[in-house]
Design a protein around this motif. Structure first.
Motif, PDB file in Angstrom:
ATOM      1  N   LEU A  83       0.652  -1.210  -0.145  1.00  0.00           N
ATOM      2  CA  LEU A  83      -0.021  -0.135   0.025  1.00  0.00           C
ATOM      3  C   LEU A  83       0.608   1.209  -0.049  1.00  0.00           C
ATOM      4  N   TYR A  84       1.917   1.278   0.818  1.00  0.00           N
ATOM      5  CA  TYR A  84       2.798   2.541   0.831  1.00  0.00           C
ATOM      6  C   TYR A  84       3.638   2.638  -0.056  1.00  0.00           C
ATOM      7  N   SER A  85       4.039   1.369  -0.669  1.00  0.00           N
ATOM      8  CA  SER A  85       4.991   1.608  -1.962  1.00  0.00           C
ATOM      9  C   SER A  85       4.287   2.281  -3.006  1.00  0.00           C
ATOM     10  N   LEU A  86       2.813   2.012  -3.393  1.00  0.00           N
ATOM     11  CA  LEU A  86       2.142   2.566  -4.348  1.00  0.00           C
ATOM     12  C   LEU A  86       1.747   3.757  -3.953  1.00  0.00           C
ATOM     13  N   ARG A  87       1.539   4.346  -2.994  1.00  0.00           N
ATOM     14  CA  ARG A  87       1.134   5.590  -2.446  1.00  0.00           C
ATOM     15  C   ARG A  87       2.485   6.396  -2.866  1.00  0.00           C
ATOM     16  N   GLU A  88       3.878   5.968  -2.505  1.00  0.00           N
ATOM     17  CA  GLU A  88       4.754   6.709  -2.636  1.00  0.00           C
ATOM     18  C   GLU A  88       4.930   7.281  -4.163  1.00  0.00           C
ATOM     19  N   SER A  89       4.566   6.244  -4.937  1.00  0.00           N
ATOM     20  CA  SER A  89       5.090   6.323  -6.421  1.00  0.00           C
ATOM     21  C   SER A  89       3.946   7.344  -6.961  1.00  0.00           C
ATOM     22  N   LEU A  90       2.840   7.196  -6.694  1.00  0.00           N
ATOM     23  CA  LEU A  90       1.515   7.850  -7.285  1.00  0.00           C
ATOM     24  C   LEU A  90       1.730   9.475  -6.458  1.00  0.00           C
ATOM     25  N   GLU A  91       1.975   9.464  -5.604  1.00  0.00           N
ATOM     26  CA  GLU A  91       1.871  10.899  -4.567  1.00  0.00           C
ATOM     27  C   GLU A  91       3.023  11.550  -5.101  1.00  0.00           C
ATOM     28  N   LEU A  95       2.286  15.317  -6.767  1.00  0.00           N
ATOM     29  CA  LEU A  95       3.006  16.297  -6.182  1.00  0.00           C
ATOM     30  C   LEU A  95       3.606  17.314  -7.091  1.00  0.00           C
ATOM     31  N   ARG A  96       4.446  16.586  -8.030  1.00  0.00           N
ATOM     32  CA  ARG A  96       5.103  17.385  -9.019  1.00  0.00           C
ATOM     33  C   ARG A  96       4.044  17.950 -10.155  1.00  0.00           C
ATOM     34  N   ALA A  97       2.973  17.318 -10.323  1.00  0.00           N
ATOM     35  CA  ALA A  97       1.904  17.790 -10.996  1.00  0.00           C
ATOM     36  C   ALA A  97       1.216  19.044 -10.623  1.00  0.00           C
ATOM     37  N   SER A  98       0.992  19.015  -9.272  1.00  0.00           N
ATOM     38  CA  SER A  98       0.198  20.099  -8.721  1.00  0.00           C
ATOM     39  C   SER A  98       1.158  21.186  -8.240  1.00  0.00           C
ATOM     40  N   TRP A  99       2.538  21.232  -8.212  1.00  0.00           N
ATOM     41  CA  TRP A  99       3.201  22.027  -7.777  1.00  0.00           C
ATOM     42  C   TRP A  99       3.074  23.563  -8.268  1.00  0.00           C
ATOM     43  N   PRO A 100       2.829  23.732  -9.350  1.00  0.00           N
ATOM     44  CA  PRO A 100       2.814  25.188 -10.116  1.00  0.00           C
ATOM     45  C   PRO A 100       1.647  25.902  -9.191  1.00  0.00           C
ATOM     46  N   ASP A 143      -4.436  19.445  -6.968  1.00  0.00           N
ATOM     47  CA  ASP A 143      -4.519  20.135  -8.310  1.00  0.00           C
ATOM     48  C   ASP A 143      -3.694  19.437  -9.261  1.00  0.00           C
ATOM     49  N   CYS A 144      -3.281  18.274  -9.290  1.00  0.00           N
ATOM     50  CA  CYS A 144      -2.564  17.489 -10.193  1.00  0.00           C
ATOM     51  C   CYS A 144      -3.234  17.674 -11.660  1.00  0.00           C
ATOM     52  N   GLY A 145      -4.473  17.706 -11.825  1.00  0.00           N
ATOM     53  CA  GLY A 145      -4.963  17.802 -13.221  1.00  0.00           C
ATOM     54  C   GLY A 145      -5.547  16.481 -13.566  1.00  0.00           C
ATOM     55  N   ASN A 146      -5.371  15.461 -12.814  1.00  0.00           N
ATOM     56  CA  ASN A 146      -5.840  14.135 -13.405  1.00  0.00           C
ATOM     57  C   ASN A 146      -6.844  13.253 -12.248  1.00  0.00           C
ATOM     58  N   GLN A 147      -7.911  13.311 -12.544  1.00  0.00           N
ATOM     59  CA  GLN A 147      -9.014  12.942 -11.731  1.00  0.00           C
ATOM     60  C   GLN A 147      -8.944  11.595 -11.173  1.00  0.00           C
ATOM     61  N   HIS A 148      -8.321  10.584 -12.210  1.00  0.00           N
ATOM     62  CA  HIS A 148      -8.111   9.099 -12.076  1.00  0.00           C
ATOM     63  C   HIS A 148      -7.076   9.069 -11.079  1.00  0.00           C
ATOM     64  N   LEU A 149      -5.956  10.011 -11.289  1.00  0.00           N
ATOM     65  CA  LEU A 149      -4.867   9.946 -10.234  1.00  0.00           C
ATOM     66  C   LEU A 149      -5.177  10.033  -8.926  1.00  0.00           C
ATOM     67  N   LEU A 150      -5.955  11.257  -8.858  1.00  0.00           N
ATOM     68  CA  LEU A 150      -6.648  11.696  -7.503  1.00  0.00           C
ATOM     69  C   LEU A 150      -7.274  10.770  -6.858  1.00  0.00           C
ATOM     70  N   ARG A 151      -8.199  10.140  -7.462  1.00  0.00           N
ATOM     71  CA  ARG A 151      -9.208   9.175  -7.022  1.00  0.00           C
ATOM     72  C   ARG A 151      -8.533   8.098  -6.486  1.00  0.00           C
ATOM     73  N   THR A 152      -7.560   7.538  -7.225  1.00  0.00           N
ATOM     74  CA  THR A 152      -6.715   6.344  -6.688  1.00  0.00           C
ATOM     75  C   THR A 152      -5.976   6.888  -5.369  1.00  0.00           C
ATOM     76  N   ILE A 153      -5.407   7.944  -5.432  1.00  0.00           N
ATOM     77  CA  ILE A 153      -4.579   8.295  -4.084  1.00  0.00           C
ATOM     78  C   ILE A 153      -5.405   8.372  -3.085  1.00  0.00           C
ATOM     79  N   THR A 154      -6.683   8.972  -3.304  1.00  0.00           N
ATOM     80  CA  THR A 154      -7.525   9.229  -2.270  1.00  0.00           C
ATOM     81  C   THR A 154      -8.140   7.717  -1.473  1.00  0.00           C
ATOM     82  N   THR A 155      -8.354   6.785  -2.292  1.00  0.00           N
ATOM     83  CA  THR A 155      -8.593   5.485  -2.123  1.00  0.00           C
ATOM     84  C   THR A 155      -7.472   4.974  -1.234  1.00  0.00           C
ATOM     85  N   LEU A 156      -6.260   4.888  -1.675  1.00  0.00           N
ATOM     86  CA  LEU A 156      -5.180   4.280  -1.278  1.00  0.00           C
ATOM     87  C   LEU A 156      -5.027   5.127   0.140  1.00  0.00           C
ATOM     88  N   PHE A 157      -5.083   6.269   0.200  1.00  0.00           N
ATOM     89  CA  PHE A 157      -4.856   7.001   1.383  1.00  0.00           C
ATOM     90  C   PHE A 157      -5.967   6.563   2.569  1.00  0.00           C
TER      91      PHE A 157
END
Length: 225
Positions: A83-91, A95-100, A143-157
């Motif tokens: 779980l945490y390995s996958l979270r680290e990669s996706l987060e 994070l980098r997509a949200s940074w601006p 603010d990563c701009g990818n709803q599928h990525l954010l949804r997956t991160i939220t579920t994993l969190f």
């Protein structure tokens, strides 16, 4: 203070409540979910409870047998590591997509969330603490701009929340967690993406290491992570 939540359907309400009970330990790992008892407890019919259990099975909170009986998913070191390995990669990606935007408009909002989190006491109000902790962490990726990525991160969190609660049983981890949250904010204020990334990873690894120690050797529950 808990926020009032409005649900679009009875199934949404049942899903939210059963998930909350699992995370709070009211429905412990390995417990069979009794649809009749849950429907009475939530004051809803069995149909939305059945829908809720199916949704929670899809999210990983519940295991369904071939005969459709359902039990709360258990804890394990292997599950924690995966779980945490996958979270680290996706987060990291989010994070980098949200940074601006995060490094400009997002700072003020995160400052407000962080202040609410600091004001929470995980010992006296674990539900309030976990609510603000969730808001704090997910705000880095929103603010990563990818709803599928954010949804997956939220579920994993959300799946990792039971492990987060386990880690908070250690007084030392509670103190470290607060310090690490502050260090993340310092990196954000400094506009240092690389430092923020490092501190986010270190924070999550600290929780993972603490829980691994607690799951494999209870007598080291308060050992340094």
């Amino acid at each position: 203070m808990a926020r009032t939540v409005r649900f679009k359907s009875t199934a949404d309400y049942a899903t939210s409540e059963i998930q909350r009970m699992i995370l709070a330990g009211e429905l412990p790992a390995g417990e069979r979910l009794d649809q009749v008892r849950l429907s009475e407890q939530l004051d809803v019919s069995r149909h939305p409870v059945r829908q809720a259990i199916e949704r929670l099975a899809e999210r990983g909170f519940v295991l369904l047998s071939p005969h459709r009986s359902a039990v709360v998913t258990g804890h394990s070191v292997s599950d924690l590591v995966e779980l945490y390995s996958l979270r680290e990669s996706l987060e990291e990606m989010a994070l980098r997509a949200s940074w601006p935007r995060l490094s400009t408009e997002g700072i003020e909002e995160l400052e407000a969330i962080h202040q609410r989190l600091v004001a929470q006491d995980s010992e006296t109000d674990i539900e309030g603490y976990m609510q603000e902790n969730r808001a704090f962490h997910l705000a880095f990726y929103r603010d990563c701009g990818n709803q599928h990525l954010l949804r997956t991160i939220t579920t994993l969190f959300d799946l990792s929340e039971r492990y987060q609660r386990t880690a908070l049983n250690s007084a030392r981890r509670q103190t470290r967690s607060r310090d690490e949250h502050g260090a993340m904010m310092d990196a954000l204020r400094a506009g240092d993406l690389e430092l923020l990334s490092q501190r986010l990873k270190a924070h999550n690894r600290g929780t993972q290491e603490q829980v691994c120690a607690m799951l494999t050797s209870p007598e080291t529950a308060d050992a340094e992570a």
